[in-house]
Design a protein around this motif. Structure first.
Motif, PDB file in Angstrom:
ATOM      1  N   LEU A   1      16.490 -32.609 -31.387  1.00  0.00           N
ATOM      2  CA  LEU A   1      16.949 -31.786 -30.837  1.00  0.00           C
ATOM      3  C   LEU A   1      17.203 -30.488 -29.884  1.00  0.00           C
ATOM      4  N   LYS A   2      16.141 -29.800 -30.225  1.00  0.00           N
ATOM      5  CA  LYS A   2      16.475 -28.215 -29.020  1.00  0.00           C
ATOM      6  C   LYS A   2      15.422 -29.249 -28.555  1.00  0.00           C
ATOM      7  N   ASN A   3      14.838 -29.874 -28.259  1.00  0.00           N
ATOM      8  CA  ASN A   3      14.038 -30.442 -26.517  1.00  0.00           C
ATOM      9  C   ASN A   3      14.786 -31.206 -25.971  1.00  0.00           C
ATOM     10  N   ALA A   4      16.246 -31.615 -26.652  1.00  0.00           N
ATOM     11  CA  ALA A   4      16.499 -32.945 -25.141  1.00  0.00           C
ATOM     12  C   ALA A   4      16.541 -32.528 -24.186  1.00  0.00           C
ATOM     13  N   ARG A   5      16.481 -33.332 -23.706  1.00  0.00           N
ATOM     14  CA  ARG A   5      17.223 -32.905 -22.240  1.00  0.00           C
ATOM     15  C   ARG A   5      17.763 -34.659 -21.441  1.00  0.00           C
ATOM     16  N   PRO A   6      19.424 -34.324 -21.900  1.00  0.00           N
ATOM     17  CA  PRO A   6      20.341 -35.749 -21.570  1.00  0.00           C
ATOM     18  C   PRO A   6      19.484 -36.186 -19.595  1.00  0.00           C
TER      19      PRO A   6
ATOM     20  N   ASP B   1       1.019 -28.644  -6.085  1.00  0.00           N
ATOM     21  CA  ASP B   1      -0.358 -27.587  -6.722  1.00  0.00           C
ATOM     22  C   ASP B   1      -0.564 -29.645  -7.916  1.00  0.00           C
ATOM     23  N   GLY B   2      -1.095 -30.126  -7.108  1.00  0.00           N
ATOM     24  CA  GLY B   2      -1.707 -31.686  -7.486  1.00  0.00           C
ATOM     25  C   GLY B   2      -2.767 -30.933  -9.201  1.00  0.00           C
ATOM     26  N   THR B   3      -3.102 -30.563  -9.238  1.00  0.00           N
ATOM     27  CA  THR B   3      -3.527 -29.560 -10.770  1.00  0.00           C
ATOM     28  C   THR B   3      -2.503 -29.483 -11.954  1.00  0.00           C
ATOM     29  N   ARG B   4      -1.073 -28.835 -11.790  1.00  0.00           N
ATOM     30  CA  ARG B   4      -0.783 -28.519 -13.250  1.00  0.00           C
ATOM     31  C   ARG B   4       0.423 -29.784 -13.479  1.00  0.00           C
ATOM     32  N   LEU B   5      -0.157 -30.362 -14.192  1.00  0.00           N
ATOM     33  CA  LEU B   5       0.762 -31.570 -15.067  1.00  0.00           C
ATOM     34  C   LEU B   5       2.247 -30.719 -15.749  1.00  0.00           C
ATOM     35  N   LEU B   6       3.520 -31.495 -15.114  1.00  0.00           N
ATOM     36  CA  LEU B   6       4.595 -31.581 -15.927  1.00  0.00           C
ATOM     37  C   LEU B   6       4.747 -31.988 -16.907  1.00  0.00           C
ATOM     38  N   ALA B   7       4.600 -33.232 -16.822  1.00  0.00           N
ATOM     39  CA  ALA B   7       5.198 -34.614 -17.413  1.00  0.00           C
ATOM     40  C   ALA B   7       4.741 -35.214 -17.230  1.00  0.00           C
ATOM     41  N   VAL B   8       4.678 -36.184 -19.108  1.00  0.00           N
ATOM     42  CA  VAL B   8       3.374 -38.242 -19.390  1.00  0.00           C
ATOM     43  C   VAL B   8       4.800 -38.623 -19.320  1.00  0.00           C
ATOM     44  N   VAL B   9       5.102 -39.558 -18.469  1.00  0.00           N
ATOM     45  CA  VAL B   9       5.929 -40.843 -19.044  1.00  0.00           C
ATOM     46  C   VAL B   9       4.908 -42.284 -19.332  1.00  0.00           C
TER      47      VAL B   9
ATOM     48  N   THR C   1      -0.750 -50.070 -12.360  1.00  0.00           N
ATOM     49  CA  THR C   1      -0.659 -48.948 -12.785  1.00  0.00           C
ATOM     50  C   THR C   1      -0.081 -47.615 -12.030  1.00  0.00           C
ATOM     51  N   THR C   2      -0.335 -48.187 -10.867  1.00  0.00           N
ATOM     52  CA  THR C   2      -0.795 -47.359  -9.506  1.00  0.00           C
ATOM     53  C   THR C   2       1.495 -47.337  -8.788  1.00  0.00           C
ATOM     54  N   LYS C   3       1.833 -48.929  -9.376  1.00  0.00           N
ATOM     55  CA  LYS C   3       3.081 -48.521  -9.139  1.00  0.00           C
ATOM     56  C   LYS C   3       4.339 -48.439  -9.833  1.00  0.00           C
ATOM     57  N   TYR C   4       3.387 -48.171 -11.347  1.00  0.00           N
ATOM     58  CA  TYR C   4       4.374 -47.514 -12.777  1.00  0.00           C
ATOM     59  C   TYR C   4       4.214 -46.257 -12.217  1.00  0.00           C
ATOM     60  N   ALA C   5       3.380 -46.010 -11.651  1.00  0.00           N
ATOM     61  CA  ALA C   5       2.737 -44.048 -11.201  1.00  0.00           C
ATOM     62  C   ALA C   5       3.477 -43.721 -10.581  1.00  0.00           C
ATOM     63  N   GLU C   6       3.956 -44.436  -9.487  1.00  0.00           N
ATOM     64  CA  GLU C   6       3.722 -43.628  -8.154  1.00  0.00           C
ATOM     65  C   GLU C   6       6.247 -43.881  -8.529  1.00  0.00           C
ATOM     66  N   ASP C   7       6.651 -44.881  -9.531  1.00  0.00           N
ATOM     67  CA  ASP C   7       7.760 -44.609  -9.843  1.00  0.00           C
ATOM     68  C   ASP C   7       8.170 -43.875 -11.422  1.00  0.00           C
ATOM     69  N   ALA C   8       7.331 -43.125 -11.861  1.00  0.00           N
ATOM     70  CA  ALA C   8       7.408 -42.305 -12.988  1.00  0.00           C
ATOM     71  C   ALA C   8       7.722 -40.925 -11.820  1.00  0.00           C
ATOM     72  N   THR C   9       7.030 -40.812 -11.239  1.00  0.00           N
ATOM     73  CA  THR C   9       7.163 -39.328 -10.424  1.00  0.00           C
ATOM     74  C   THR C   9       8.794 -39.430  -9.749  1.00  0.00           C
ATOM     75  N   THR C  10       9.399 -40.208 -10.039  1.00  0.00           N
ATOM     76  CA  THR C  10      10.796 -39.661  -9.838  1.00  0.00           C
ATOM     77  C   THR C  10      11.117 -39.154 -10.519  1.00  0.00           C
ATOM     78  N   VAL C  11      10.729 -39.230 -11.944  1.00  0.00           N
ATOM     79  CA  VAL C  11      11.162 -38.347 -12.904  1.00  0.00           C
ATOM     80  C   VAL C  11      11.353 -36.834 -12.358  1.00  0.00           C
ATOM     81  N   LEU C  12      11.188 -36.483 -11.060  1.00  0.00           N
ATOM     82  CA  LEU C  12      10.634 -34.927 -10.798  1.00  0.00           C
ATOM     83  C   LEU C  12      12.468 -34.547 -10.351  1.00  0.00           C
ATOM     84  N   THR C  13      13.076 -35.899 -10.199  1.00  0.00           N
ATOM     85  CA  THR C  13      14.385 -36.059  -9.448  1.00  0.00           C
ATOM     86  C   THR C  13      15.071 -35.256 -10.320  1.00  0.00           C
ATOM     87  N   VAL C  14      14.710 -35.204 -11.615  1.00  0.00           N
ATOM     88  CA  VAL C  14      15.890 -33.964 -13.148  1.00  0.00           C
ATOM     89  C   VAL C  14      15.310 -33.119 -13.659  1.00  0.00           C
ATOM     90  N   LEU C  15      13.739 -32.712 -12.943  1.00  0.00           N
ATOM     91  CA  LEU C  15      13.209 -32.269 -13.923  1.00  0.00           C
ATOM     92  C   LEU C  15      13.563 -30.890 -12.537  1.00  0.00           C
TER      93      LEU C  15
END
Length: 165
Positions: free
Chosen positions: A21-26, A128-136, A151-165
């Motif tokens: 509950l504390k960490n939830a990000r709607p 900074d390609g060495t700094r992990l931000l998320a795991v989707v 895997t490459t296609k899904y990984a590229e799409d996963a980076t769109t999470v950055l738009t909400v971080l």
């Protein structure tokens, strides 16, 4: 205060724990729902490193994960389970059949999510390609042998999470 899972109907339903509950990000949860659906998945998760202690990642969003799985994956040590292994290896982790996996990467409690083909994708800071931000995480109902291209296609799409971080 604990919340009961939105789809829970029994009075003795399991409640989400305080950490979830504390960490939830709607806003991340909304993104995740769209991500899972557009990729034909069944379940998904997002863990962030920023909100965690060193050596951990923290669950901030889930899609279709049962409450016990959300509670059990609220804080993941780097190197444990699929998300922790992806964070440690700094590379995607794919499992063709999560339900029968014997590599030790698939944690038994995670099988309650019901996914078979499963993939976890680390997302790094674009400056900074060495700094992990998320795991989707993305799970499918059927067995999947993920190709490099997929895997490459899904990984590229996963980076769109950055738009909400």
């Amino acid at each position: 205060m604990n919340a009961v899972a939105p789809n829970a109907t029994a009075p003795d339903a399991i409640a989400l724990n305080a950490t979830v509950l504390k960490n939830a990000r709607p806003e991340v949860e909304a993104w995740l729902g769209e991500f899972v659906e557009r990729n034909g998945g069944f379940v998904g998760s997002v863990h962030l490193s920023e909100a965690a202690e060193v050596g951990e990642i923290v669950l901030v969003a889930s899609y279709n994960l049962p409450v016990p799985v959300r509670n059990g994956t609220a804080v993941i040590p780097i190197g444990k389970g699929m998300a922790g292994t992806a964070a440690q290896r700094r590379a995607p982790v794919a499992i063709s059949d999560f339900q029968t996996d014997t590599t030790g990467v698939a944690v038994r409690a995670g099988r309650a999510a019901g996914a078979t083909g499963s993939l976890t994708l680390p997302v790094f800071d674009p400056t900074d390609g060495t700094r992990l931000l998320a795991v989707v995480g993305l799970g499918f109902t059927g067995r999947r042998d993920f190709t490099t291209e997929e895997t490459t296609k899904y990984a590229e799409d996963a980076t769109t999470v950055l738009t909400v971080l």
